[in-house]
Design a protein around this motif. Structure first.
Motif, mmCIF file in Angstrom:
data_model
loop_
_atom_site.group_PDB
_atom_site.id
_atom_site.type_symbol
_atom_site.label_atom_id
_atom_site.label_comp_id
_atom_site.label_asym_id
_atom_site.label_seq_id
_atom_site.Cartn_x
_atom_site.Cartn_y
_atom_site.Cartn_z
ATOM 1 N N GLN A 1 18.231 -23.403 -14.837
ATOM 2 C CA GLN A 1 16.797 -23.519 -15.111
ATOM 3 C C GLN A 1 16.010 -23.327 -13.812
ATOM 4 O O GLN A 1 16.271 -23.985 -12.822
ATOM 5 N N VAL A 2 15.068 -22.412 -13.860
ATOM 6 C CA VAL A 2 14.257 -22.133 -12.677
ATOM 7 C C VAL A 2 13.140 -23.167 -12.564
ATOM 8 O O VAL A 2 12.464 -23.486 -13.533
ATOM 9 N N GLN A 3 12.985 -23.681 -11.361
ATOM 10 C CA GLN A 3 11.888 -24.600 -11.081
ATOM 11 C C GLN A 3 11.224 -24.255 -9.762
ATOM 12 O O GLN A 3 11.907 -23.956 -8.778
ATOM 13 N N LEU A 4 9.916 -24.297 -9.768
ATOM 14 C CA LEU A 4 9.123 -24.179 -8.550
ATOM 15 C C LEU A 4 8.281 -25.444 -8.468
ATOM 16 O O LEU A 4 7.531 -25.746 -9.394
ATOM 17 N N VAL A 5 8.424 -26.162 -7.374
ATOM 18 C CA VAL A 5 7.734 -27.444 -7.241
ATOM 19 C C VAL A 5 6.875 -27.424 -5.980
ATOM 20 O O VAL A 5 7.393 -27.328 -4.868
ATOM 21 N N GLU A 6 5.565 -27.511 -6.195
ATOM 22 C CA GLU A 6 4.633 -27.509 -5.076
ATOM 23 C C GLU A 6 4.404 -28.927 -4.557
ATOM 24 O O GLU A 6 4.496 -29.895 -5.305
ATOM 25 N N SER A 7 4.062 -29.006 -3.292
ATOM 26 C CA SER A 7 3.672 -30.277 -2.682
ATOM 27 C C SER A 7 2.766 -29.988 -1.501
ATOM 28 O O SER A 7 2.658 -28.838 -1.063
ATOM 29 N N GLY A 8 2.116 -31.043 -1.003
ATOM 30 C CA GLY A 8 1.293 -30.896 0.192
ATOM 31 C C GLY A 8 -0.196 -30.849 -0.051
ATOM 32 O O GLY A 8 -0.977 -30.793 0.902
ATOM 33 N N GLY A 9 -0.613 -30.855 -1.309
ATOM 34 C CA GLY A 9 -2.044 -30.848 -1.581
ATOM 35 C C GLY A 9 -2.668 -32.195 -1.251
ATOM 36 O O GLY A 9 -1.979 -33.157 -0.924
ATOM 37 N N GLY A 10 -3.988 -32.237 -1.339
ATOM 38 C CA GLY A 10 -4.685 -33.490 -1.059
ATOM 39 C C GLY A 10 -6.150 -33.262 -0.765
ATOM 40 O O GLY A 10 -6.685 -32.176 -0.985
ATOM 41 N N LEU A 11 -6.766 -34.311 -0.242
ATOM 42 C CA LEU A 11 -8.183 -34.269 0.121
ATOM 43 C C LEU A 11 -8.295 -34.057 1.626
ATOM 44 O O LEU A 11 -7.649 -34.775 2.404
ATOM 45 N N VAL A 12 -9.102 -33.092 2.018
ATOM 46 C CA VAL A 12 -9.280 -32.791 3.434
ATOM 47 C C VAL A 12 -10.745 -32.454 3.690
ATOM 48 O O VAL A 12 -11.427 -31.931 2.795
ATOM 49 N N GLN A 13 -11.219 -32.763 4.882
ATOM 50 C CA GLN A 13 -12.602 -32.444 5.232
ATOM 51 C C GLN A 13 -12.747 -30.964 5.564
ATOM 52 O O GLN A 13 -11.778 -30.322 5.982
ATOM 53 N N PRO A 14 -13.925 -30.427 5.402
ATOM 54 C CA PRO A 14 -14.147 -29.027 5.809
ATOM 55 C C PRO A 14 -13.741 -28.819 7.263
ATOM 56 O O PRO A 14 -14.011 -29.668 8.137
ATOM 57 N N GLY A 15 -13.071 -27.700 7.498
ATOM 58 C CA GLY A 15 -12.555 -27.407 8.828
ATOM 59 C C GLY A 15 -11.153 -27.919 9.062
ATOM 60 O O GLY A 15 -10.530 -27.577 10.085
ATOM 61 N N GLY A 16 -10.656 -28.717 8.143
ATOM 62 C CA GLY A 16 -9.323 -29.279 8.293
ATOM 63 C C GLY A 16 -8.228 -28.332 7.848
ATOM 64 O O GLY A 16 -8.484 -27.181 7.477
ATOM 65 N N SER A 17 -7.000 -28.847 7.891
ATOM 66 C CA SER A 17 -5.828 -28.040 7.560
ATOM 67 C C SER A 17 -4.926 -28.764 6.577
ATOM 68 O O SER A 17 -4.888 -30.005 6.545
ATOM 69 N N LEU A 18 -4.212 -27.966 5.816
ATOM 70 C CA LEU A 18 -3.154 -28.467 4.934
ATOM 71 C C LEU A 18 -2.028 -27.453 4.928
ATOM 72 O O LEU A 18 -2.268 -26.245 5.104
ATOM 73 N N ARG A 19 -0.844 -27.947 4.690
ATOM 74 C CA ARG A 19 0.310 -27.058 4.529
ATOM 75 C C ARG A 19 0.936 -27.323 3.170
ATOM 76 O O ARG A 19 1.434 -28.423 2.920
ATOM 77 N N LEU A 20 0.878 -26.317 2.316
ATOM 78 C CA LEU A 20 1.500 -26.421 1.006
ATOM 79 C C LEU A 20 2.946 -25.941 1.093
ATOM 80 O O LEU A 20 3.251 -24.984 1.816
ATOM 81 N N SER A 21 3.812 -26.609 0.348
ATOM 82 C CA SER A 21 5.204 -26.223 0.274
ATOM 83 C C SER A 21 5.581 -25.953 -1.177
ATOM 84 O O SER A 21 5.024 -26.564 -2.098
#
Length: 122
Positions: free
Chosen positions: A1-21
Protein backbone atom coordinates in the motif's frame (compact mmCIF):
# COMPACT_ATOMS: atom_id res chain seq x y z
CA UNK A 1 0.00 0.00 0.00
CA UNK A 2 1.41 3.35 -1.06
CA UNK A 3 1.45 6.09 1.54
CA UNK A 4 2.68 9.65 1.43
CA UNK A 5 2.71 11.36 4.81
CA UNK A 6 3.39 15.07 5.11
CA UNK A 7 4.66 16.84 8.20
CA UNK A 8 6.17 20.16 9.20
CA UNK A 9 3.24 22.49 8.69
CA UNK A 10 2.18 25.04 11.25
CA UNK A 11 1.69 28.69 12.06
CA UNK A 12 4.48 31.08 11.14
CA UNK A 13 4.82 34.85 10.95
CA UNK A 14 5.32 36.59 7.62
CA UNK A 15 8.96 36.41 6.63
CA UNK A 16 9.45 33.18 8.52
CA UNK A 17 10.42 29.73 7.34
CA UNK A 18 9.07 26.21 7.43
CA UNK A 19 10.35 22.92 6.13
CA UNK A 20 7.78 20.42 4.95
CA UNK A 21 8.65 16.75 4.80
CA UNK A 22 6.99 13.92 2.91
CA UNK A 23 7.69 10.34 3.90
CA UNK A 24 6.92 7.77 1.23
CA UNK A 25 6.25 4.08 1.76
CA UNK A 26 5.09 1.33 -0.54
CA UNK A 27 6.95 2.75 -3.51
CA UNK A 28 10.51 3.51 -4.59
CA UNK A 29 10.84 7.26 -4.97
CA UNK A 30 13.74 6.93 -7.42
CA UNK A 31 11.28 6.29 -10.25
CA UNK A 32 8.74 8.98 -9.41
CA UNK A 33 8.42 12.64 -10.05
CA UNK A 34 7.54 14.21 -6.70
CA UNK A 35 5.68 17.42 -6.21
CA UNK A 36 4.12 19.74 -3.72
CA UNK A 37 0.68 21.17 -4.34
CA UNK A 38 -1.39 23.51 -2.22
CA UNK A 39 -5.00 24.50 -1.85
CA UNK A 40 -6.16 27.65 -0.13
CA UNK A 41 -9.74 28.09 1.09
CA UNK A 42 -12.08 28.80 -1.80
CA UNK A 43 -9.38 28.26 -4.39
CA UNK A 44 -8.38 25.44 -6.70
CA UNK A 45 -5.45 23.23 -5.90
CA UNK A 46 -2.26 24.42 -7.59
CA UNK A 47 1.15 22.96 -8.24
CA UNK A 48 3.87 24.64 -6.21
CA UNK A 49 6.93 22.63 -7.14
CA UNK A 50 7.91 19.35 -8.76
CA UNK A 51 11.19 17.50 -9.07
CA UNK A 52 11.68 15.00 -11.86
CA UNK A 53 13.24 11.58 -11.55
CA UNK A 54 13.87 11.22 -15.28
CA UNK A 55 15.26 13.49 -17.96
CA UNK A 56 17.48 16.17 -16.49
CA UNK A 57 16.13 15.70 -12.98
CA UNK A 58 15.35 19.38 -12.79
CA UNK A 59 12.75 21.08 -10.65
CA UNK A 60 9.78 23.27 -11.50
CA UNK A 61 8.58 26.11 -9.31
CA UNK A 62 5.46 28.21 -9.50
CA UNK A 63 6.49 31.77 -10.31
CA UNK A 64 5.27 33.20 -7.03
CA UNK A 65 7.55 30.90 -4.99
CA UNK A 66 10.71 31.05 -7.10
CA UNK A 67 13.67 32.13 -5.04
CA UNK A 68 11.82 31.42 -1.78
CA UNK A 69 10.99 27.69 -1.92
CA UNK A 70 13.37 24.81 -2.57
CA UNK A 71 12.33 21.24 -3.27
CA UNK A 72 14.70 18.36 -2.59
CA UNK A 73 14.59 14.60 -2.40
CA UNK A 74 16.51 11.91 -0.55
CA UNK A 75 15.85 8.71 -2.45
CA UNK A 76 17.81 6.63 0.05
CA UNK A 77 15.41 7.69 2.80
CA UNK A 78 12.35 7.85 0.53
CA UNK A 79 11.82 11.44 1.62
CA UNK A 80 10.94 14.68 -0.14
CA UNK A 81 11.26 18.13 1.35
CA UNK A 82 10.03 21.63 0.66
CA UNK A 83 12.04 24.38 2.30
CA UNK A 84 9.92 27.51 2.42
CA UNK A 85 11.55 30.83 3.24
CA UNK A 86 10.28 34.41 3.30
CA UNK A 87 6.76 33.15 3.75
CA UNK A 88 3.87 35.42 2.89
CA UNK A 89 0.23 35.38 4.01
CA UNK A 90 -0.73 34.30 0.49
CA UNK A 91 1.24 31.09 1.02
CA UNK A 92 -1.38 30.01 3.54
CA UNK A 93 -2.90 26.73 2.35
CA UNK A 94 -3.03 23.01 2.87
CA UNK A 95 0.10 21.57 1.28
CA UNK A 96 0.02 18.15 -0.34
CA UNK A 97 2.80 15.84 -1.40
CA UNK A 98 2.18 13.89 -4.61
CA UNK A 99 4.01 11.28 -6.67
CA UNK A 100 3.74 10.56 -10.37
CA UNK A 101 5.05 7.38 -11.91
CA UNK A 102 5.91 8.88 -15.30
CA UNK A 103 8.92 10.52 -13.73
CA UNK A 104 8.90 13.50 -16.07
CA UNK A 105 6.62 15.82 -14.15
CA UNK A 106 3.69 16.20 -11.83
CA UNK A 107 0.98 16.43 -14.45
CA UNK A 108 -1.39 13.81 -13.09
CA UNK A 109 -0.04 12.33 -9.85
CA UNK A 110 -0.82 8.74 -9.02
CA UNK A 111 -0.54 9.14 -5.27
CA UNK A 112 -1.37 11.89 -2.80
CA UNK A 113 -0.73 12.58 0.84
CA UNK A 114 -3.33 13.77 3.30
CA UNK A 115 -1.98 17.31 3.49
CA UNK A 116 -0.46 19.57 6.12
CA UNK A 117 -1.73 23.03 7.02
CA UNK A 118 0.54 26.03 6.60
CA UNK A 119 -0.69 29.32 8.03
CA UNK A 120 1.27 32.52 7.59
CA UNK A 121 -0.06 35.23 9.86
CA UNK A 122 1.06 37.80 12.37
Amino acid sequence: QVQLVESGGGLVQPGGSLRLSCAASGLTLDYYAIGWFRQAPGKEREEVSCIRSLGDGSAYYKDSVKGRFTISRDNAKNMVYLQMNSLKPEDTAVYYCAAEGSGYGCYDPDHWGQGTQVTVSS
